[in-house]
Write an enzyme that holds these catalytic residues in place. Structure first.
Site, short mmCIF file in Angstrom:
data_model
loop_
_atom_site.label_atom_id
_atom_site.label_comp_id
_atom_site.label_asym_id
_atom_site.label_seq_id
_atom_site.Cartn_x
_atom_site.Cartn_y
_atom_site.Cartn_z
N HIS A 1 0.87 -1.18 0.00
CA HIS A 1 0.00 0.00 0.00
C HIS A 1 0.90 1.23 0.00
CE1 HIS A 1 -2.83 2.97 1.69
NE2 HIS A 1 -3.82 2.15 1.36
N ASP B 1 3.12 -4.18 8.09
CA ASP B 1 1.84 -3.52 7.91
C ASP B 1 0.77 -4.60 8.00
OD1 ASP B 1 -0.46 -2.25 7.13
OD2 ASP B 1 0.27 -1.60 5.17
N GLN C 1 -4.53 -5.32 6.92
CA GLN C 1 -5.47 -6.29 6.38
C GLN C 1 -5.42 -7.62 7.11
OE1 GLN C 1 -7.71 -5.62 4.02
NE2 GLN C 1 -6.97 -3.56 3.56
N LYS D 1 -10.82 -0.93 9.92
CA LYS D 1 -10.97 -2.15 9.12
C LYS D 1 -11.34 -3.35 9.99
CE LYS D 1 -7.54 -0.54 5.73
NZ LYS D 1 -8.47 -0.09 4.69
N CYS E 1 -4.64 2.37 -3.80
CA CYS E 1 -3.41 2.83 -3.15
C CYS E 1 -2.30 1.78 -3.30
CB CYS E 1 -3.64 3.16 -1.69
SG CYS E 1 -4.79 4.53 -1.43
#
Length: 417
Positions: A131, A208, A211, A234, A374
């Site tokens: 991202h 990261d 997700q 999220k 993104c």
């Protein structure tokens, strides 16, 4: 592999907790929400926690010496404890609240540079599937310090290509930063060999997990990374709050990101000294209500069980991949099997621009995302400017996948393709 137990995992019952999922759209169409990788919907329990905080407990934290201040401060710190337990953090002080995952990643990149951990002659290694929030901060850091940015490529299937692992991560490497789960391709990355190799050469690892945390059981202590960033919105939590987890010894030696109230030990006109983590990295009034809401989100997900959510995600994604591949002219960009894969599926439809696909789906009540998500470098790798993306979560049903497929057939008929 864990499978969904219909006795304990009742999607219909779960959906009752999400008021928006009962909404009717224009033309009296039911909402089919397939954009959860963008932002998840919120259960009543989270909405009510926010409402109760503002109605009954609203005050600033760590400043007001009255009952409301004590209540707000207690709720804020209780949320920190809940998040720490949820992700398996050894210490609650390792949880830093930010406004989102982007800020958390920028924080790490900035303070590692300020501390001299990344300097001229060093390498920072990322991946081609990141991202933009895990690309741009490292570009800014390497430009500022004179370090070199390098990256892993991708296989044709949309997996991380680790063939160059030992030549990309070397004694020059200061930081390796990568996504656990791709927001565009859906790929679940094999972190263990990357983390092991990085630590062999003395590099730090940033993950990261924006997700990953919503859909996978997470234990940061077992993971072995040095920093993990994710966002609240999220994972059925509010917008406006993200989390940076970091090893306490590292956080304690790094300089502040922002200056202001509550991040200090003492201030004189000549100099300041700084509070220990996490306060050192939380300058000013923090996202108080958002933290309370995130604590409620953690309670909600924990009650269902992350193993159950992960199993449901695998099953619904497998069903969606199978149904989408029935459509002539539709190409999935990313892994086509639900193995080491998250619930975001990006695709193209021959002869129809992704934005037109999304607009036609919306006319049928199906909410998806279109664009580069993104993740422009990943799109460039696969020779497409943009894709349409359907993404699923704990409340997605097979009937909603069927509605997506029906709407895609309507789109093909509408455009004559």
């Amino acid at each position: 592999m864990t499978v969904v137990d219909p006795v304990t995992y009742d999607v219909a019952r779960i959906r009752e907790d999400f008021p928006i999922l009962g909404r009717r759209l224009a033309g009296d169409l039911p909402l089919v929400y397939l954009d959860s990788a963008n932002t998840s919907q919120k259960p009543a329990q989270v909405i009510e926690a926010l409402d109760e905080h503002y109605r009954l407990h609203n005050a600033n934290v760590a400043r007001a010496m009255h009952q409301l201040g004590a209540e707000a401060s207690g709720a804020f710190e209780d949320a920190r404890t809940k998040v720490a337990t949820f992700i398996g953090a050894p210490r609650r002080e390792e949880v830093v609240f930010a406004k989102n995952a982007s800020e958390a990643l920028n924080l790490v990149a900035r303070v590692l540079g300020d501390a001299g951990r990344v300097r001229e002659g060093a390498d920072v290694v990322i991946t081609e599937m990141e991202h933009h929030s895990n690309i741009v901060p490292w570009q800014l850091l390497t430009e500022r310090t004179g370090a070199t940015l390098r990256w892993f490529g991708l296989t044709d299937e949309g997996r991380l290509d680790l063939d160059d692992l030992d030549t990309l991560i070397t004694e020059r490497t200061a930081v390796v930063s990568l996504a656990w789960v791709s927001n565009m391709l859906g790929s679940v990355n094999p972190l263990e060999p990357v983390i092991r190799r990085a630590h062999e050469v003395g590099a730090l690892v940033v993950v990261d997990a924006s997700q990953a945390v919503p859909q996978l059981p997470v234990d940061v202590a077992a993971l072995g990374a040095d920093f993990v960033a994710f966002t609240g919105h999220k994972m059925v939590g509010p917008t406006g709050i993200g989390v940076l987890w970091g090893r306490h010894d590292l956080l304690a030696e790094l300089p502040p990101f922002l200056g202001g109230g509550e991040m200090i030990e003492t201030v004189t006109m000549e100099r300041s000294t700084y509070a220990p983590p996490p306060a050192r990295f939380e300058a000013g009034t923090p996202p108080i209500a958002q933290a309370v809401g995130l604590g409620a989100a953690v309670d909600y997900l924990s009650a269902i069980g992350m193993e159950n959510i992960a199993a449901h995600e695998r099953e619904i994604t497998a069903y969606a991949l199978g149904r989408l591949q029935e459509i002539d002219g539709l190409t999935i960009v990313g892994p086509k099997e639900a193995v080491d894969r998250g619930g975001a599926v990006s695709f193209t439809l021959d002869g129809v621009h992704p934005h037109d696909v999304a607009q036609l789906l919306d006319s049928k009540g199906v909410a998806v995302r279109a664009g580069h998500h993104c993740a422009k470098p990943a799109h460039q790798r696969f020779g497409v400017q943009s894709t349409t993306r359907a993404s699923f979560y704990l409340y997605t049903t097979p009937e909603e996948i069927d509605a997506l497929v029906d709407a895609l057939h309507h789109t093909k008929q509408y455009f004559g393709v």
